[in-house]
Enzyme design. Structure first.
Site, PDB file in Angstrom:
ATOM      1  N   LEU A  54       0.850  -1.197   0.000  1.00 23.00           N
ATOM      2  CA  LEU A  54       0.000   0.000   0.000  1.00 23.00           C
ATOM      3  C   LEU A  54       0.888   1.252   0.000  1.00 23.00           C
ATOM      4  CD1 LEU A  54      -3.121   0.308  -0.045  1.00 23.00           C
ATOM      5  CD2 LEU A  54      -2.963   1.023   2.344  1.00 23.00           C
ATOM      6  N   GLY A  55       1.732   1.352  -1.028  1.00 20.62           N
ATOM      7  CA  GLY A  55       2.521   2.557  -1.238  1.00 20.62           C
ATOM      8  C   GLY A  55       1.759   3.516  -2.122  1.00 20.62           C
ATOM      9  N   ARG A  56       2.468   4.321  -2.910  1.00 19.78           N
ATOM     10  CA  ARG A  56       1.808   5.315  -3.752  1.00 19.78           C
ATOM     11  C   ARG A  56       0.822   4.651  -4.706  1.00 19.78           C
ATOM     12  NH1 ARG A  56       7.291   6.756  -3.820  1.00 19.78           N
ATOM     13  NH2 ARG A  56       7.804   8.853  -3.051  1.00 19.78           N
ATOM     14  N   ILE A  57       1.290   3.621  -5.427  1.00 22.34           N
ATOM     15  CA  ILE A  57       0.433   2.973  -6.415  1.00 22.34           C
ATOM     16  C   ILE A  57      -0.664   2.158  -5.734  1.00 22.34           C
ATOM     17  CG2 ILE A  57       0.390   1.227  -8.241  1.00 22.34           C
ATOM     18  CD1 ILE A  57       3.199   2.209  -9.051  1.00 22.34           C
ATOM     19  N   ARG A 101       4.874  -4.020   5.235  1.00 20.26           N
ATOM     20  CA  ARG A 101       5.803  -4.380   6.307  1.00 20.26           C
ATOM     21  C   ARG A 101       5.312  -3.846   7.658  1.00 20.26           C
ATOM     22  NH1 ARG A 101      11.329  -2.863   3.188  1.00 20.26           N
ATOM     23  NH2 ARG A 101       9.873  -1.372   2.294  1.00 20.26           N
ATOM     24  N   GLY A 130       2.901  -5.386  -9.990  1.00 24.70           N
ATOM     25  CA  GLY A 130       4.096  -4.979  -9.246  1.00 24.70           C
ATOM     26  C   GLY A 130       5.356  -5.443  -9.940  1.00 24.70           C
ATOM     27  N   ARG A 131       5.839  -6.613  -9.526  1.00 28.73           N
ATOM     28  CA  ARG A 131       7.003  -7.225 -10.144  1.00 28.73           C
ATOM     29  C   ARG A 131       6.725  -8.709 -10.337  1.00 28.73           C
ATOM     30  NH1 ARG A 131       8.611  -3.357 -12.069  1.00 28.73           N
ATOM     31  NH2 ARG A 131      10.646  -2.324 -11.931  1.00 28.73           N
ATOM     32  N   ASP A 147       0.431  -8.370 -15.568  1.00 29.68           N
ATOM     33  CA  ASP A 147       1.102  -7.412 -16.449  1.00 29.68           C
ATOM     34  C   ASP A 147       2.617  -7.567 -16.367  1.00 29.68           C
ATOM     35  OD1 ASP A 147       1.163  -5.076 -18.210  1.00 29.68           O
ATOM     36  OD2 ASP A 147       1.954  -3.983 -16.487  1.00 29.68           O
ATOM     37  N   GLU A 168      10.936 -11.483 -17.911  1.00 32.03           N
ATOM     38  CA  GLU A 168      10.461 -10.735 -19.082  1.00 32.03           C
ATOM     39  C   GLU A 168      11.588 -10.548 -20.105  1.00 32.03           C
ATOM     40  OE1 GLU A 168       8.824  -7.060 -17.668  1.00 32.03           O
ATOM     41  OE2 GLU A 168       7.311  -8.069 -16.447  1.00 32.03           O
ATOM     42  N   HIS A 173       3.513  -6.033 -19.922  1.00 26.77           N
ATOM     43  CA  HIS A 173       4.093  -4.985 -19.065  1.00 26.77           C
ATOM     44  C   HIS A 173       3.779  -3.593 -19.626  1.00 26.77           C
ATOM     45  CE1 HIS A 173       7.521  -4.194 -15.980  1.00 26.77           C
ATOM     46  NE2 HIS A 173       6.619  -3.223 -15.954  1.00 26.77           N
ATOM     47  N   VAL A 174       2.494  -3.276 -19.678  1.00 30.93           N
ATOM     48  CA  VAL A 174       2.055  -2.013 -20.287  1.00 30.93           C
ATOM     49  C   VAL A 174       1.373  -1.066 -19.299  1.00 30.93           C
ATOM     50  CG1 VAL A 174       1.799  -3.027 -22.583  1.00 30.93           C
ATOM     51  CG2 VAL A 174      -0.160  -3.049 -21.006  1.00 30.93           C
TER      52      VAL A 174
END
Length: 324
Positions: free
Chosen positions: A152-155, A175, A231-232, A256, A261, A279-280
């Site tokens: 739950l950061g900026r994005i 965390r 995310g990743r 995504d 990749e 990844h768009v």
């Protein structure tokens, strides 16, 4: 203060075309050969790196006068920021400017996944609507769902704010708990997965999150579960996810990002209950221009004797100041 046109900036690999054009106009851009093929004098000239991708400690060691690495993208796990900080090298990234675009895409991917919109379009384009009648009713919907957000950061917060308008319940795992939101907090990812039926990954990559979404987390998410990852790719154990989708351990996934990749496992591609994007999430001309502009502003600030606009936390913690 340094004239930017005299600053050698090394660009390893690809770069957003608009950003590259502006960098070439404002700096002394070097695009090759690879570091290990440069002469000693060529390596000594490099004072800055601008990139979208990987830059290891070993690569930094070969550039004795490197001062700053300006990374194009919010996630910078491919850059050894710890080594850079320990050696006085500034690292910057491009947060905030892509937040809304990624959050918008996340909602689109979620809706596409639960309502099978891409499959319905294929059905129409293949002439099946006219030939065989209406597309089958989708077995799931966003109505009544409970959504958990890992990161739950900026994005993550921007995603949550958008989801509020859909009337779903929202919980999260970080965390540590945030004191500025009313969403339910779960101290472990497994606990979050067990409490929701829709899990959105908005966490960065790195050793602390590698394969965090494993078989146990997917089992906890349950047979009506939907996994969305913007995310990743490394955060998800892809083999475990493929098996969970094949076996019905969870219902569907919208991805995504991927672990290696641009390689996407054929087993994922073959699954009807996986929606896959290349990844768009931030890939609009508007947003990529803003990201590139921030890369350039960071470089210009650094060589202009001003603080970098967006230093990564490792650089801030190490107390790396602007040059001059």
């Amino acid at each position: 203060m340094t004239d930017p046109k005299t600053v050698p900036v090394f660009i390893p690999g690809r770069m957003n075309p608009d950003t590259l054009k502006t960098l070439q106009e404002r700096f002394d851009v070097r695009q090759g050969p690879p570091i290990d093929q440069m002469s000693e004098s060529e390596r000594a000239e490099i004072r800055a790196v601008a990139l979208m991708g990987v830059f290891t400690a070993e690569m930094m060691k070969q550039l004795p006068n490197l001062e700053i690495i300006a990374h194009f993208g919010v996630g910078y796990d491919g850059v050894d920021a710890g080594y850079a900080a320990a050696n006085g090298i500034m690292v910057t990234n491009t947060p905030d400017v892509l937040t809304d675009e990624v959050a918008d895409t996340t909602i689109g991917l979620l809706l596409n996944t639960v309502r099978e919109l891409s499959r319905a379009e294929v059905y129409l384009r293949a002439g099946q609507w006219e030939k065989n009648g209406n597309y089958p009713l989708t077995p799931t919907t966003l109505r009544g769902r409970s959504v958990g957000i890992m990161g739950l950061g900026r994005i993550g917060l921007a995603i949550a704010r958008r989801l509020e308008g859909f009337g779903v319940s929202i919980a999260y795992h970080n965390r540590s708990a945030r004191d500025d939101v009313a969403y339910a907090y779960h101290p472990t990812l497994a606990a979050l997965a067990a409490a929701v039926d829709t899990l959105i990954i908005a966490a960065p990559g790195g050793g602390g999150t590698d394969k965090a979404v494993d078989a146990a987390v997917l089992q906890a998410l349950g047979p009506d579960g939907v996994l969305i990852n913007i995310g990743r790719g490394t955060v998800v154990d892809e083999e475990a996810l493929i098996k969970a989708l094949q076996d019905g351990t969870i219902r569907a996934a919208g991805l995504d990002v991927f672990a290696r990749e641009p390689h996407v496992p054929q087993a994922l591609i073959d699954l009807d209950n996986a929606v896959l994007l290349p990844h768009v999430a931030s890939a609009s001309v508007h947003t990529r221009k803003q990201m590139g502009d921030l890369v350039i502003r960071n470089l210009e600030a650094w060589f202009g004797g001003r603080p970098a606009e967006t230093p990564v936390p490792e650089a801030v913690k190490a107390g790396i100041k602007q040059r001059g």
